[in-house]
Design a protein around this motif. Sequence first.
Motif, short mmCIF file in Angstrom:
data_model
loop_
_atom_site.label_atom_id
_atom_site.label_comp_id
_atom_site.label_asym_id
_atom_site.label_seq_id
_atom_site.Cartn_x
_atom_site.Cartn_y
_atom_site.Cartn_z
N ILE A 135 1.77 45.94 -44.58
CA ILE A 135 1.76 45.10 -45.77
C ILE A 135 3.05 44.29 -45.76
N TYR A 136 2.94 43.02 -46.14
CA TYR A 136 4.09 42.12 -46.09
C TYR A 136 4.38 41.56 -47.48
N GLY A 137 5.62 41.13 -47.67
CA GLY A 137 5.99 40.49 -48.93
C GLY A 137 7.19 39.60 -48.74
N ILE A 138 7.42 38.69 -49.69
CA ILE A 138 8.59 37.81 -49.67
C ILE A 138 9.05 37.59 -51.09
N GLY A 139 10.36 37.50 -51.26
CA GLY A 139 10.94 37.25 -52.59
C GLY A 139 12.42 36.98 -52.43
N TYR A 140 13.17 37.20 -53.49
CA TYR A 140 14.60 36.95 -53.41
C TYR A 140 15.35 37.84 -54.39
N ASP A 141 16.62 38.04 -54.10
CA ASP A 141 17.50 38.79 -54.97
C ASP A 141 17.73 37.98 -56.24
N GLY A 142 17.69 38.64 -57.38
CA GLY A 142 17.86 37.93 -58.65
C GLY A 142 19.19 37.24 -58.81
N LEU A 143 20.20 37.64 -58.04
CA LEU A 143 21.52 37.02 -58.15
C LEU A 143 21.57 35.64 -57.51
N SER A 144 20.64 35.36 -56.59
CA SER A 144 20.65 34.08 -55.89
C SER A 144 19.23 33.61 -55.64
N ARG A 145 18.86 32.51 -56.29
CA ARG A 145 17.48 32.02 -56.18
C ARG A 145 17.10 31.76 -54.73
N ASP A 146 18.05 31.35 -53.91
CA ASP A 146 17.72 31.04 -52.52
C ASP A 146 18.07 32.18 -51.57
N GLY A 147 18.33 33.36 -52.11
CA GLY A 147 18.63 34.52 -51.26
C GLY A 147 17.35 35.20 -50.83
N TYR A 148 16.55 34.52 -50.01
CA TYR A 148 15.21 35.01 -49.66
C TYR A 148 15.26 36.21 -48.71
N LYS A 149 14.30 37.12 -48.94
CA LYS A 149 14.14 38.30 -48.10
C LYS A 149 12.64 38.49 -47.86
N PHE A 150 12.31 39.13 -46.74
CA PHE A 150 10.92 39.55 -46.60
C PHE A 150 10.88 41.01 -46.18
N LEU A 151 9.78 41.67 -46.51
CA LEU A 151 9.65 43.08 -46.19
C LEU A 151 8.31 43.35 -45.55
N GLU A 204 8.64 34.74 -59.06
CA GLU A 204 9.98 34.86 -59.63
C GLU A 204 10.84 35.87 -58.85
N GLY A 205 10.66 35.89 -57.54
CA GLY A 205 11.48 36.76 -56.69
C GLY A 205 10.92 38.14 -56.47
N TYR A 206 9.88 38.53 -57.21
CA TYR A 206 9.24 39.83 -57.06
C TYR A 206 7.96 39.68 -56.24
N MET A 207 7.52 40.78 -55.65
CA MET A 207 6.27 40.81 -54.90
C MET A 207 5.30 41.74 -55.60
N TYR A 208 4.01 41.31 -55.70
CA TYR A 208 3.01 42.10 -56.41
C TYR A 208 1.76 42.29 -55.55
N TRP A 209 1.17 43.51 -55.64
CA TRP A 209 -0.08 43.82 -54.95
C TRP A 209 -1.01 44.57 -55.89
N VAL A 210 -2.32 44.48 -55.64
CA VAL A 210 -3.27 45.39 -56.27
C VAL A 210 -3.25 46.67 -55.44
#
Length: 375
Positions: A135-151, A204-210
Amino acid sequence: MDSKVCSLLPFELLEEILCKVPTKSLIRLKLTCKQWLALFKDKRFIYKHLALLQEHIIRTNHIHMVRIINPVNGAISSLSLPHEFELKSEIHAMIHCDGLMLCILEVGPVALWNPCLQKVRWIKPLISSYPGCYIYGIGYDGLSRDGYKFLRFVNGVFTTNEYSNTGLDKPEVYIYDFKLDSWKIIKVSLDWHVVSRCRSVSLEGYMYWVAKWNRKRDMFIQCFNFSTETFEPLCSLPFDYGEDDVVDLSGFKGDNLSLLHQSKETSKIEVWVTNKVKNGASTSWTKFFSVTDHLLVLRSVDNFANPVHFIDKNNKIVVCCEELVADRNNVAVNIYLIGEGEIIRQAEIERHQRGFSWPFVSGYAYLPSLVPVPT
């Protein structure tokens, strides 16, 4: 607009006007002057412009072509995938975040791609494997809008823990930080698994799944918080979910979730929205609308693509789905505009042979943005 007229306008007013200009036009205007070029690269302007954009539908196919559809005016633009994709395996799935598409390939690296800017960044995973298990996801740390991460992580249905005794031991979450160009590994215990046929969404930086609990029938929305790097169950689904029902998750007005459900038994379509999601948390749903139309069956054959939906600026529901045509040998990709209790408009955007769908979705909700691919 004439350059002399532009120079007479206060820059604050000019910025407000440019915020409402489509992204494609802004790209053509970036060489107008140094001041405009600097504005279009300014993080504050980029995200202000992003907040005003209307969702589009983006689709790719097996010949590396991309179609971007504006469902409001019906405009369709076509382009090729960047040449870097040509020697890679096919795209298995994509996840949208701020106009950036996280592209998961059948084999090999993961790509972060801005279709509007035609920029790509490749990330080599720490370990390689078939993406269907992950399962994959992408978002960012709330401290920096452009601080993107993926998991990415092994779906809970394939893992071994105190709730399940089959699959892999010691499930791990792999998190990649684009700014630091580094990986982090977190060991977790998963007593739930993602329902892979239901679409995921980055918001909004969070990742959501069913998701579904391993030892209970209950289904719920699972969230990943990129600031704390933890999983946080959000809330239960607002309806009873049947195995053959269609469910699609989407964003709504920037910081809420939208959930489309069509019952296999009744063909009734309902769309639910969350109350304000703050810091990834919400506790209840409100039914946005419902419509019964037995002619609109979002998925009637197993190998049909999953539908995609979103709520437009006028509170109409946009649905993109595949449907079998009269000859039963071909499949039409249709876009519907649905209002309360009725289908307002239908448009066919594509047709292909039955049994062929790549990727196995009708498309993705997408914002054509100026957000740069992090370097």
